[in-house]
Design a protein around this motif. Structure first.
Motif, mmCIF file in Angstrom:
data_model
loop_
_atom_site.group_PDB
_atom_site.id
_atom_site.type_symbol
_atom_site.label_atom_id
_atom_site.label_comp_id
_atom_site.label_asym_id
_atom_site.label_seq_id
_atom_site.Cartn_x
_atom_site.Cartn_y
_atom_site.Cartn_z
ATOM 1 N N LYS A 151 0.323 -1.142 0.247
ATOM 2 C CA LYS A 151 -0.005 -0.394 -0.182
ATOM 3 C C LYS A 151 0.675 1.590 -0.303
ATOM 4 O O LYS A 151 1.852 1.163 0.881
ATOM 5 N N LYS B 182 0.882 5.659 -0.487
ATOM 6 C CA LYS B 182 0.311 7.367 0.144
ATOM 7 C C LYS B 182 1.244 7.921 -0.865
ATOM 8 O O LYS B 182 1.975 8.220 0.345
ATOM 9 N N THR C 51 5.405 4.206 0.755
ATOM 10 C CA THR C 51 4.442 2.895 1.220
ATOM 11 C C THR C 51 4.263 3.067 2.453
ATOM 12 O O THR C 51 5.290 3.878 2.948
ATOM 13 N N VAL C 52 3.114 2.530 2.726
ATOM 14 C CA VAL C 52 2.341 2.570 4.196
ATOM 15 C C VAL C 52 3.121 1.328 4.477
ATOM 16 O O VAL C 52 3.240 0.558 5.245
ATOM 17 N N TYR C 53 4.194 1.834 5.982
ATOM 18 C CA TYR C 53 4.436 1.148 6.832
ATOM 19 C C TYR C 53 3.756 0.971 8.025
ATOM 20 O O TYR C 53 2.711 1.378 8.190
ATOM 21 N N LYS C 54 3.277 -0.026 9.180
ATOM 22 C CA LYS C 54 2.777 -0.906 9.878
ATOM 23 C C LYS C 54 3.620 -1.764 10.785
ATOM 24 O O LYS C 54 3.711 -3.232 10.217
ATOM 25 N N LYS C 55 4.003 -1.297 11.899
ATOM 26 C CA LYS C 55 4.958 -2.105 12.956
ATOM 27 C C LYS C 55 6.135 -2.208 12.360
ATOM 28 O O LYS C 55 7.010 -3.211 12.609
ATOM 29 N N LYS D 122 7.158 -2.890 9.032
ATOM 30 C CA LYS D 122 6.899 -3.691 7.534
ATOM 31 C C LYS D 122 6.125 -2.697 7.123
ATOM 32 O O LYS D 122 5.089 -2.910 6.890
ATOM 33 N N VAL E 26 3.188 -2.439 4.138
ATOM 34 C CA VAL E 26 1.447 -3.278 4.518
ATOM 35 C C VAL E 26 1.341 -3.677 3.602
ATOM 36 O O VAL E 26 0.828 -3.073 2.112
ATOM 37 N N LYS F 38 -7.291 -8.235 2.015
ATOM 38 C CA LYS F 38 -6.492 -7.655 2.319
ATOM 39 C C LYS F 38 -7.196 -6.394 1.883
ATOM 40 O O LYS F 38 -8.055 -6.667 0.603
ATOM 41 N N ASP G 255 -5.152 -0.866 -3.381
ATOM 42 C CA ASP G 255 -5.497 0.332 -3.811
ATOM 43 C C ASP G 255 -4.821 0.875 -4.975
ATOM 44 O O ASP G 255 -5.375 -0.277 -5.271
#
Length: 348
Positions: A21, A23, A27-31, A33, A35, A66, A69
Motif C-alpha cells: 500500500k 500514500k 510505501t505505508v508501513y505498520k509496525k 513493515k 502493508v 487484504k 490500492d
C-alpha cells in the motif's frame, strides 16, 4: 470474483497484483513493515461521477483479507520498436532482433539446448586432462591459460556452430501467432534496417502460442541460430549468466539490457499480477506476472525492449520482459518461461 474477471469486466483496470500500500507515492508501513495490498493499476484515475457516467464498476476496498490500492499506470502495451540498435556480430544479449515481418524487439540471450550441453560436457569436462594441459602450458608456454575451473561456463568456442538458440518474446521472434517454424529471424530487426537475406541470423524454432480468448502466462519463443553466425554467450557486457533466480520477491533489485533503453535498473514492486495487454491481435489477458518499476527518474523499459532478459544484481535471470506502460514494466517469471517450452536450455 478472480483478478482475470475484474480485468474483463472493468476496462479501466490494466493490471492487478500483490504489492504494498502507498500514500502520496510512499510505501505505508505498520509496525515497521510494509502493508501488503492488492494493487489495481488503472489506465486513468476517475472520479465517482465519471465512474457512474461510464458505468464503470467501483473497485473493492478489500479483496479477501487484504486492503486494495489504486495507482495510475496508463495503457499497457506489448513493447515494440523505437529506432536505435544496429548490426552486431557476434550476436549477443540486448541487441535488436525480430521476425522478418515485424519491426524490432530485443534478443534476450543466446542459450544452449540441454542435450547439446550434455554432449559438450561429456567431451570437454575431464578436468584432469584440462589441468594437465594447463600445467604443460605453465611450464613451456610464455602465456599460460587460466587455472581450469570445472564450475565455470565453457567458452563460446567450445560449443559447435549451429548449436545455439536465442530466446525472446513470441511477438518478437514469431510475429505474435503469425509466424511459422523455419521463418527467418533478422538482426537487426527491420525497423533498424535489417533486411533479407543479408541479415538473417536464425529461424523460428519454438513459440508458445498466445491465447486471444483464454489466459496467458508467457510470451516467449526460441530461434535456432544458423551455423555460420557467430554468437556470444552471457550478459551484454560479457559476464556469464548465473543459474536462474526462481523465487523473485517484491523489493528484489533487477537490471536489464534492451535495444531501446540499453542498461537500466529497477526493482520488483509486484508479483502474481493479472493484466490486460494490448497486442496487434487483440487485448490479451495475462496472469502470474512480475511488475517492475524504475530505480531512477528514467523509464526501466520502452518500446523495442520486449524480449530483454531481466536479472537480479548478481546476474541471475529473474524474468523475460514483454510489456509495459510509461510507469511500469511487466515480465514473465523465468520459471514459467522455462517450464512452458518443450525445448530445455541453459544459459551457458
Amino acid at each position: 470474483m478472480n483478478t482475470a474477471d475484474i480485468l474483463r469486466e472493468n476496462p479501466n483496470v490494466q493490471i492487478v497484483y500483490e504489492g504494498v500500500k502507498k500514500k502520496d507515492e510512499k510505501t505505508v508501513y505498520k509496525k515497521g513493515k510494509p502493508v501488503p495490498a492488492i494493487v489495481f493499476g488503472v489506465e486513468k484515475k476517475l472520479s465517482k461521477e465519471d465512474l457512474k457516467k461510464g458505468k464503470i464498476p467501483v473497485l473493492p476496498k478489500k479483496l479477501g483479507e487484504k486492503p486494495t490500492d489504486v495507482i495510475e499506470v496508463g495503457k499497457i502495451k506489448a513493447l515494440k520498436a523505437e529506432p536505435q540498435q544496429g548490426k552486431w556480430r557476434p550476436i549477443k544479449a540486448g541487441i535488436s532482433v525480430g521476425h522478418c515481418d515485424i519491426t524490432a524487439g530485443t534478443l534476450g540471450a543466446v542459450v544452449v539446448p540441454v542435450g547439446d550441453l550434455e554432449k559438450l560436457s561429456a567431451s570437454k569436462s575431464n578436468i584432469f586432462s584440462r589441468f594437465w594441459k594447463w600445467l604443460m602450458n605453465l611450464l613451456f608456454d610464455d602465456d599460460p591459460e587460466q587455472t581450469p575451473d570445472p564450475e565455470y561456463p565453457p567458452g563460446d568456442d567450445d560449443i559447435p556452430s549451429g548449436n545455439y538458440l536465442i530466446v525472446s518474446n513470441a511477438h518478437v521472434l514469431n510475429n505474435e501467432n503469425q509466424g511459422c517454424k523455419g521463418d527467418p529471424i533478422i538482426q537487426p530487426g527491420a525497423y533498424d534496417g535489417g533486411i533479407l537475406p543479408d541479415d538473417a541470423i536464425a529461424e523460428v524454432y519454438e513459440a508458445v502460442p498466445l491465447s486471444i480468448k483464454g489466459t496467458n502466462y508467457v510470451d516467449v519463443a526460441l530461434g535456432r541460430v544458423y551455423g555460420d553466425i557467430e554468437c556470444k554467450l552471457g550478459q551484454y557486457g560479457g559476464l556469464p549468466i548465473k543459474s536462474p533466480l526462481l523465487d523473485a520477491r517484491v523489493g528484489t533489485k533487477v537490471c536489464k539490457t534492451g535495444r531501446t533503453t540499453f542498461y537500466t535498473e529497477g526493482k520488483i514492486t509486484g508479483t502474481n499480477a493479472a493484466s490486460r495487454i494490448e497486442y496487434d491481435c487483440g487485448n490479451l489477458i495475462f496472469e502470474k506476472q512480475i511488475v517492475i518499476e524504475s530505480a531512477n527518474p528514467y523509464p526501466f523499459s520502452q518500446g523495442g525492449d520486449s524480449g530483454s532478459l531481466i536479472m537480479d544484481m548478481d546476474g541471475r535471470p529473474v524474468a523475460l520482459l514483454f510489456a509495459g506502460s510509461d510507469v511500469i514494466t511487466l515480465a514473465n517469471p523465468i520459471s514459467l518461461v522455462m517450464d512452458s517450452l518443450k525445448t530445455k536450455f541453459t544459459f551457458w
